[in-house]
Design a protein around this motif. Structure first.
Motif, PDB file in Angstrom:
ATOM      1  N   THR A 212     -12.301 -31.826 -40.260  1.00 37.69           N
ATOM      2  CA  THR A 212     -13.377 -32.821 -40.325  1.00 37.69           C
ATOM      3  C   THR A 212     -13.789 -33.357 -38.955  1.00 37.69           C
ATOM      4  O   THR A 212     -14.925 -33.754 -38.767  1.00 37.69           O
ATOM      5  CB  THR A 212     -12.953 -34.022 -41.198  1.00 37.69           C
ATOM      6  OG1 THR A 212     -11.719 -34.527 -40.692  1.00 37.69           O
ATOM      7  CG2 THR A 212     -12.791 -33.614 -42.640  1.00 37.69           C
ATOM      8  N   HIS A 213     -12.838 -33.374 -37.999  1.00 40.64           N
ATOM      9  CA  HIS A 213     -13.137 -34.012 -36.718  1.00 40.64           C
ATOM     10  C   HIS A 213     -13.687 -33.062 -35.661  1.00 40.64           C
ATOM     11  O   HIS A 213     -14.176 -33.502 -34.636  1.00 40.64           O
ATOM     12  CB  HIS A 213     -11.879 -34.695 -36.158  1.00 40.64           C
ATOM     13  CG  HIS A 213     -11.417 -35.842 -36.993  1.00 40.64           C
ATOM     14  ND1 HIS A 213     -10.100 -36.231 -37.051  1.00 40.64           N
ATOM     15  CD2 HIS A 213     -12.096 -36.689 -37.800  1.00 40.64           C
ATOM     16  CE1 HIS A 213      -9.984 -37.272 -37.878  1.00 40.64           C
ATOM     17  NE2 HIS A 213     -11.182 -37.563 -38.334  1.00 40.64           N
ATOM     18  N   LEU A 214     -13.549 -31.747 -35.891  1.00 39.09           N
ATOM     19  CA  LEU A 214     -13.973 -30.795 -34.867  1.00 39.09           C
ATOM     20  C   LEU A 214     -15.038 -29.860 -35.435  1.00 39.09           C
ATOM     21  O   LEU A 214     -15.012 -29.507 -36.614  1.00 39.09           O
ATOM     22  CB  LEU A 214     -12.768 -29.978 -34.373  1.00 39.09           C
ATOM     23  CG  LEU A 214     -11.622 -30.787 -33.774  1.00 39.09           C
ATOM     24  CD1 LEU A 214     -10.476 -29.869 -33.374  1.00 39.09           C
ATOM     25  CD2 LEU A 214     -12.088 -31.602 -32.578  1.00 39.09           C
ATOM     26  N   ALA A 215     -15.947 -29.468 -34.551  1.00 44.17           N
ATOM     27  CA  ALA A 215     -17.054 -28.617 -34.990  1.00 44.17           C
ATOM     28  C   ALA A 215     -16.569 -27.196 -35.258  1.00 44.17           C
ATOM     29  O   ALA A 215     -15.731 -26.682 -34.516  1.00 44.17           O
ATOM     30  CB  ALA A 215     -18.126 -28.597 -33.909  1.00 44.17           C
ATOM     31  N   PRO A 216     -17.089 -26.549 -36.304  1.00 46.42           N
ATOM     32  CA  PRO A 216     -16.772 -25.126 -36.494  1.00 46.42           C
ATOM     33  C   PRO A 216     -17.505 -24.288 -35.444  1.00 46.42           C
ATOM     34  O   PRO A 216     -18.425 -24.771 -34.789  1.00 46.42           O
ATOM     35  CB  PRO A 216     -17.306 -24.830 -37.895  1.00 46.42           C
ATOM     36  CG  PRO A 216     -18.328 -25.865 -38.162  1.00 46.42           C
ATOM     37  CD  PRO A 216     -17.959 -27.081 -37.357  1.00 46.42           C
TER      38      PRO A 216
ATOM     39  N   GLU B 148      -9.085 -22.361 -36.794  1.00 49.35           N
ATOM     40  CA  GLU B 148      -8.909 -20.938 -36.517  1.00 49.35           C
ATOM     41  C   GLU B 148      -9.429 -20.587 -35.120  1.00 49.35           C
ATOM     42  O   GLU B 148      -8.859 -19.756 -34.423  1.00 49.35           O
ATOM     43  CB  GLU B 148      -9.690 -20.151 -37.562  1.00 49.35           C
ATOM     44  CG  GLU B 148      -9.080 -18.825 -37.934  1.00 49.35           C
ATOM     45  CD  GLU B 148      -9.878 -18.219 -39.069  1.00 49.35           C
ATOM     46  OE1 GLU B 148     -10.547 -17.204 -38.829  1.00 49.35           O
ATOM     47  OE2 GLU B 148      -9.863 -18.807 -40.185  1.00 49.35           O
ATOM     48  N   ASP B 149     -10.518 -21.264 -34.730  1.00 49.43           N
ATOM     49  CA  ASP B 149     -11.143 -20.982 -33.441  1.00 49.43           C
ATOM     50  C   ASP B 149     -10.207 -21.379 -32.294  1.00 49.43           C
ATOM     51  O   ASP B 149     -10.083 -20.673 -31.298  1.00 49.43           O
ATOM     52  CB  ASP B 149     -12.467 -21.747 -33.354  1.00 49.43           C
ATOM     53  CG  ASP B 149     -13.427 -21.124 -32.358  1.00 49.43           C
ATOM     54  OD1 ASP B 149     -13.170 -19.973 -31.935  1.00 49.43           O
ATOM     55  OD2 ASP B 149     -14.404 -21.783 -31.998  1.00 49.43           O
ATOM     56  N   PHE B 150      -9.540 -22.503 -32.431  1.00 40.27           N
ATOM     57  CA  PHE B 150      -8.570 -22.932 -31.414  1.00 40.27           C
ATOM     58  C   PHE B 150      -7.247 -22.190 -31.573  1.00 40.27           C
ATOM     59  O   PHE B 150      -6.533 -21.973 -30.605  1.00 40.27           O
ATOM     60  CB  PHE B 150      -8.312 -24.435 -31.503  1.00 40.27           C
ATOM     61  CG  PHE B 150      -9.405 -25.293 -30.914  1.00 40.27           C
ATOM     62  CD1 PHE B 150      -9.576 -25.354 -29.545  1.00 40.27           C
ATOM     63  CD2 PHE B 150     -10.244 -26.032 -31.719  1.00 40.27           C
ATOM     64  CE1 PHE B 150     -10.578 -26.157 -28.988  1.00 40.27           C
ATOM     65  CE2 PHE B 150     -11.253 -26.823 -31.172  1.00 40.27           C
ATOM     66  CZ  PHE B 150     -11.422 -26.887 -29.807  1.00 40.27           C
ATOM     67  N   GLY B 151      -6.937 -21.848 -32.816  1.00 43.86           N
ATOM     68  CA  GLY B 151      -5.728 -21.066 -33.083  1.00 43.86           C
ATOM     69  C   GLY B 151      -4.459 -21.765 -32.663  1.00 43.86           C
ATOM     70  O   GLY B 151      -4.278 -22.961 -32.903  1.00 43.86           O
TER      71      GLY B 151
ATOM     72  N   GLY C  21     -10.458 -21.670 -18.164  1.00 51.59           N
ATOM     73  CA  GLY C  21     -10.940 -20.965 -19.353  1.00 51.59           C
ATOM     74  C   GLY C  21     -11.118 -21.904 -20.528  1.00 51.59           C
ATOM     75  O   GLY C  21     -10.303 -22.784 -20.765  1.00 51.59           O
ATOM     76  N   PRO C  22     -12.199 -21.738 -21.300  1.00 53.45           N
ATOM     77  CA  PRO C  22     -12.399 -22.575 -22.484  1.00 53.45           C
ATOM     78  C   PRO C  22     -11.335 -22.295 -23.545  1.00 53.45           C
ATOM     79  O   PRO C  22     -10.870 -21.168 -23.683  1.00 53.45           O
ATOM     80  CB  PRO C  22     -13.794 -22.176 -22.979  1.00 53.45           C
ATOM     81  CG  PRO C  22     -14.087 -20.869 -22.346  1.00 53.45           C
ATOM     82  CD  PRO C  22     -13.294 -20.782 -21.085  1.00 53.45           C
ATOM     83  N   ALA C  23     -10.988 -23.348 -24.302  1.00 52.07           N
ATOM     84  CA  ALA C  23      -9.881 -23.219 -25.244  1.00 52.07           C
ATOM     85  C   ALA C  23     -10.284 -22.557 -26.560  1.00 52.07           C
ATOM     86  O   ALA C  23      -9.424 -22.183 -27.346  1.00 52.07           O
ATOM     87  CB  ALA C  23      -9.266 -24.601 -25.508  1.00 52.07           C
ATOM     88  N   ARG C  24     -11.602 -22.432 -26.831  1.00 49.85           N
ATOM     89  CA  ARG C  24     -12.024 -21.790 -28.079  1.00 49.85           C
ATOM     90  C   ARG C  24     -12.239 -20.297 -27.850  1.00 49.85           C
ATOM     91  O   ARG C  24     -12.814 -19.899 -26.837  1.00 49.85           O
ATOM     92  CB  ARG C  24     -13.353 -22.383 -28.536  1.00 49.85           C
ATOM     93  CG  ARG C  24     -13.253 -23.690 -29.268  1.00 49.85           C
ATOM     94  CD  ARG C  24     -14.660 -24.118 -29.612  1.00 49.85           C
ATOM     95  NE  ARG C  24     -14.708 -25.443 -30.199  1.00 49.85           N
ATOM     96  CZ  ARG C  24     -14.794 -25.654 -31.525  1.00 49.85           C
ATOM     97  NH1 ARG C  24     -14.841 -24.636 -32.354  1.00 49.85           N
ATOM     98  NH2 ARG C  24     -14.839 -26.879 -31.981  1.00 49.85           N
ATOM     99  N   LYS C  25     -11.834 -19.512 -28.823  1.00 50.41           N
ATOM    100  CA  LYS C  25     -12.079 -18.075 -28.724  1.00 50.41           C
ATOM    101  C   LYS C  25     -13.574 -17.805 -28.672  1.00 50.41           C
ATOM    102  O   LYS C  25     -14.052 -16.948 -27.939  1.00 50.41           O
ATOM    103  CB  LYS C  25     -11.474 -17.353 -29.929  1.00 50.41           C
ATOM    104  CG  LYS C  25      -9.965 -17.393 -29.979  1.00 50.41           C
ATOM    105  CD  LYS C  25      -9.444 -16.527 -31.129  1.00 50.41           C
ATOM    106  CE  LYS C  25      -7.984 -16.820 -31.406  1.00 50.41           C
ATOM    107  NZ  LYS C  25      -7.821 -17.984 -32.337  1.00 50.41           N
ATOM    108  N   SER C  26     -14.343 -18.588 -29.470  1.00 52.02           N
ATOM    109  CA  SER C  26     -15.776 -18.305 -29.578  1.00 52.02           C
ATOM    110  C   SER C  26     -16.535 -18.667 -28.302  1.00 52.02           C
ATOM    111  O   SER C  26     -17.685 -18.278 -28.140  1.00 52.02           O
ATOM    112  CB  SER C  26     -16.368 -19.093 -30.756  1.00 52.02           C
ATOM    113  OG  SER C  26     -16.164 -20.473 -30.559  1.00 52.02           O
TER     114      SER C  26
END
Lengths: 423, 367
Positions: free
Chosen positions: B106-110, B119-122, B308-313
């Motif tokens: 709920t608190h973070l954007a998909p 899943e994106d942050f893993g 490096g950004p922490a999101r895979k996307s």
């Protein structure tokens, strides 16, 4: 004659007819109250903003309420457990622990408790952080102990429970023991292993280096103060600005400029090499050691020595030295026998100031001290800001405070605190 | 009397203005320097453009954030809204109950393609209170013009311990973390066994003994800026620091320094929201976090600093440096060419053993 006999027969009366004694006392009391009311704001300010926080901080060195408050049932149940048995406690303790942790996890205080216990035994923090796993799968109708140990075998380790039992009181000596490199085990109190001892070494080093800094401040500051006090006012004012200018410059800036000067590729070494005094391989190590700390801190604390010395020397009348000389003393005798003893109160004041300030320094030693030139305050800063072990930091602070008081007492016995003058 | 009245009105008015200003002011704590500047450009400025009423105030206190937050919490007056900390500090703050728990759903954007944030942050969501922002690494840089090295240059982290081939001062961080891992790796311990070995007294002693072999050649650092400075001055010939600092020495200041990526240690930096904020402030902090940690924003930050950004996307969106115009991807610690041999900061191990090993390390230092 007749009035005198009247006065002798009864108490002396004031103009309004009350006895003079009472009236005087009343006036005095009123004055005292008025004087007290005048200082009340300052007193309150000091109490609230200085004494109380320090007291609160120092109290943390023994305070340990978190263990008995977070696990009251466990603490009681553990009383029957023999910690020397080498076995984990009984089912009753685990049942009590389970009840305590249900409440603690609800209030999210279990990880805080884990951090506290981890200061004494490494590894406990993650046991508490991962409590959700064993706690979540407990079947309350079955014995608790085997379920806990099945889910996380470290709960069966007696050392964990020994730590909890040892720290189950509202007050603890564990911080103070750590602060003097000792530990309490179930065999009693003993010194830590050699490779874990640190604080006594650091405390001793802090003392030695602070004394060295104070002495070099006296040696460097005395001639400067003497010069300032004896030059014509206009010249001495200009020189005084030179003393005060670094005093007004940021501590970090001054420390960094010492780094530029002292480092191996720095100004001093470069100059010596270009003059051919040193060869390029033999550059001096002037910082990241005790030399660096002493040089930089002497410079930073020098004004605190010069200013009291100067203000005391200003009050020494030049006629004393002149009188000595006219009675046949040579320059040295006149200085040593007449001038110097008069300036001792200034040395005393400067030395006390510099020493006390030096003992608490940590930024400068951290930056230029390398490993051999750091102080105990560096460890206090670490425990305040990184490890959050404020209890240990407080215990180290209490030791430092006590040491300063001891030095103050010694100073009073040897030199006499009445002999300290700031001007 | 009249002037008194005017004064009182003025004071009341000022207080009103002050409290109104406070309502729209958000204090964000970070590390200062180039790092805060990159956040200002990538997150703060666009956020304030979208929310004209909000003013973001920067506070450069991240280095003392843990202690200050605890003090604020005890005083019952937390003045910070969002705080940038490294992951290990976030874990400590979470343990102490000083940071609020975050629900990724709920608190973070998909991600733009709809992948849930969790899943994106893993695996990088290492604590319930922590929202990762960047992956940075602690790694070595060395001077490329050392005459005594006879044209050779260090190729593995173990060359740091080889003072015969590569003489000169080494700049290492004054703490056990990372140094003891490298020492063990170079003392023949297999990478997968490092933490098992370190978990024992003998393992710590082994690591310290290895460090002892180069003890006289080490200059210790405690601030990230010290190693780049020493490399630039020639005071040290090889030294560890954060990769972004080395990037700026090499690419921005054009110093004769090169990267040694071997066994770089990945670590995470990100946001926490202090526990116990008022509902209004909490809602605003969460709104900011939702915006500032989305896929595009994290990729944007890499335009200004080489982390490096922490999101895979976000990885495919990383472009060129905003001022230098060079491709940033090859400078990211996560780039496959740089990340052949890596360690990931072992949060759990260090949360448990940091105080213990630090005491031994410090005792060794003062010997």
């Amino acid at each position: 004659m007749s009035t005198m006999t009247d006065n002798q027969s009864g108490p002396m009366l004031a103009a309004d007819g009350t006895p003079l004694k009472v009236s005087l006392a009343r006036a005095l009391r009123r004055q005292k109250i008025r004087a007290f009311l005048l200082i009340v704001p300052l007193l309150a300010f000091i109490l609230i903003s200085f004494i109380a926080p320090i007291g609160d901080m120092l109290f943390r060195s023994v305070e340990n309420g978190i263990v008995p408050e977070t696990m009251p049932r466990t603490v009681v149940a553990l009383e029957d457990w023999d910690e020397t048995s080498g076995e984990a406690p009984s089912e009753a303790v685990f049942a009590a622990f389970y009840e305590d942790m249900k409440v603690a996890m609800e209030e999210k205080t279990h990880t805080k408790l884990g951090s506290r216990l981890n200061y004494d035994t490494a590894g406990i923090a993650s046991l508490f952080r991962k409590l959700r796993k064993p706690m979540g799968n407990i079947d309350e109708t079955q014995p608790i102990k085997p379920q806990f140990i099945d889910a996380e075998e470290d709960w069966g380790d007696p050392e964990v429970w020994q730590t909890i039992k040892r720290l189950s009181g509202y007050y603890t000596s564990s911080y103070f023991l750590s602060a003097v490199d000792m530990e309490s085990t179930h065999d009693g109190i003993q010194m830590k292993d050699d490779f874990e001892r640190i604080y006594l070494t650091l405390l001793w080093r802090t003392m030695v280096l602070s004394v060295a800094i104070t002495v070099s401040c006296i040696l460097l500051g005395y001639p400067i103060a003497f010069l300032l006090a004896n030059l014509p006012l206009r010249t001495s004012n200009i020189l005084m600005i030179l003393v005060l200018l670094p005093f007004w410059t940021s501590l970090l800036v001054r420390t960094s400029s010492w780094i530029v000067l002292l480092q191996q590729e720095g100004v001093i070494n470069d100059t010596l090499v270009s003059l051919g005094i040193l060869d390029d391989q033999g550059r001096l190590e002037l910082m990241y050691n005790q030399v660096g700390t002493i040089v930089a801190m002497t410079h930073i604390l020098l004004p605190f020595m010069i200013l009291p010395l100067y203000s005391v020397m200003k009050t020494i009348s030049p006629s004393y030295v002149r009188a000595a000389k006219s009675l046949g003393a040579n320059d040295w005798t006149a200085f040593w026998k007449v001038y110097f003893p008069n300036s001792v109160p200034g040395i005393g004041a400067g030395a006390v100031l510099v020493f006390i300030l030096a003992i608490g320094y940590y930024i400068t030693p951290e930056l230029v001290g390398g490993t051999s030139g750091i102080f105990i305050s560096n460890r206090i800063a670490y425990h305040i800001s990184s490890s959050l072990n404020w209890g240990l930091a407080a215990a180290l602070g209490v030791m430092l405070l006590a040491l300063i008081l001891v030095f103050y007492w010694l100073y009073d016995r040897i030199v006499g605190i009445d002999n300290v003058k700031l001007g | 009397m009249k002037s008194m009245h005017t004064l009182a009105t003025a004071a009341a008015a000022t207080m009103l203005v002050a409290s109104a200003a406070q309502a729209d002011e958000m204090t964000i704590v970070s590390w200062g320097g180039a790092y805060s500047a990159s956040q200002q450009k990538a997150y703060h400025d666009p956020y304030m453009a979208n929310n004209p009423g909000v003013t973001i105030v920067n506070d450069e206190s991240s280095a003392e954030a843990v202690a200050k937050l605890r003090a604020m919490d005890e005083a019952g007056n937390v003045t910070w809204d969002v705080v940038d900390v490294v992951a290990s500090d976030a874990i400590r703050l979470c343990d102490e109950g000083l940071a609020m728990e975050i629900d990724p759903a709920t608190h973070l954007a998909p991600a733009p393609d709809g992948t849930p944030a969790a899943e994106d942050f893993g695996d990088l969501l290492v604590s319930e209170c922590f929202i990762p922002q960047i992956v940075y690494s602690t790694t070595f840089g060395y001077r490329t013009d050392v005459a005594e090295w006879g044209g050779k240059s260090p190729s593995t982290v173990c060359d740091v311990f080889d003072t015969a081939t590569f003489p000169g001062k080494r700049s290492l961080e004054k703490r056990p973390i990372n140094n003891v891992e490298w020492a063990l790796l170079c003392d023949g311990v297999a990478p997968e066994d490092v933490y098992d070995v370190l978990g024992t007294d003998e393992g710590v002693a082994q690591a310290l003994a290895k460090l002892d072999t180069i003890r006289d050649d080490i200059i210790w650092w405690s601030a990230g800026a010290e190693t780049p400075q020493r490399l630039a001055d020639g005071e040290a010939v090889i030294g560890s620091t954060y990769n972004g600092r080395l990037f700026s020495v090499i690419e921005e200041q054009k110093q004769p320094v090169a990267m040694l990526w071997d066994w770089q240690v990945f670590d995470l930096d990100g946001w926490i929201i202090p526990a116990g904020l008022s509902d209004e402030r909490k809602a605003r902090a969460l709104d900011y976090i939702y915006f500032a940690t989305d896929t595009q924003r994290l990729a944007d930050q890499a335009k200004y600093i080489s982390y490096g950004p922490a999101r895979k996307s976000s990885a495919p969106l990383v472009g060129k440096h905003a001022d230098l115009g060079i491709e940033m991807a090859p400078h990211m610690p996560t780039d496959p060419n740089n990340a052949k041999t890596t360690l990931l900061y072992n949060y759990e191990f260090w949360a448990d053993n940091r105080d213990d090993i630090d005491a031994k390390f410090q005792a060794w230092l003062v010997q």
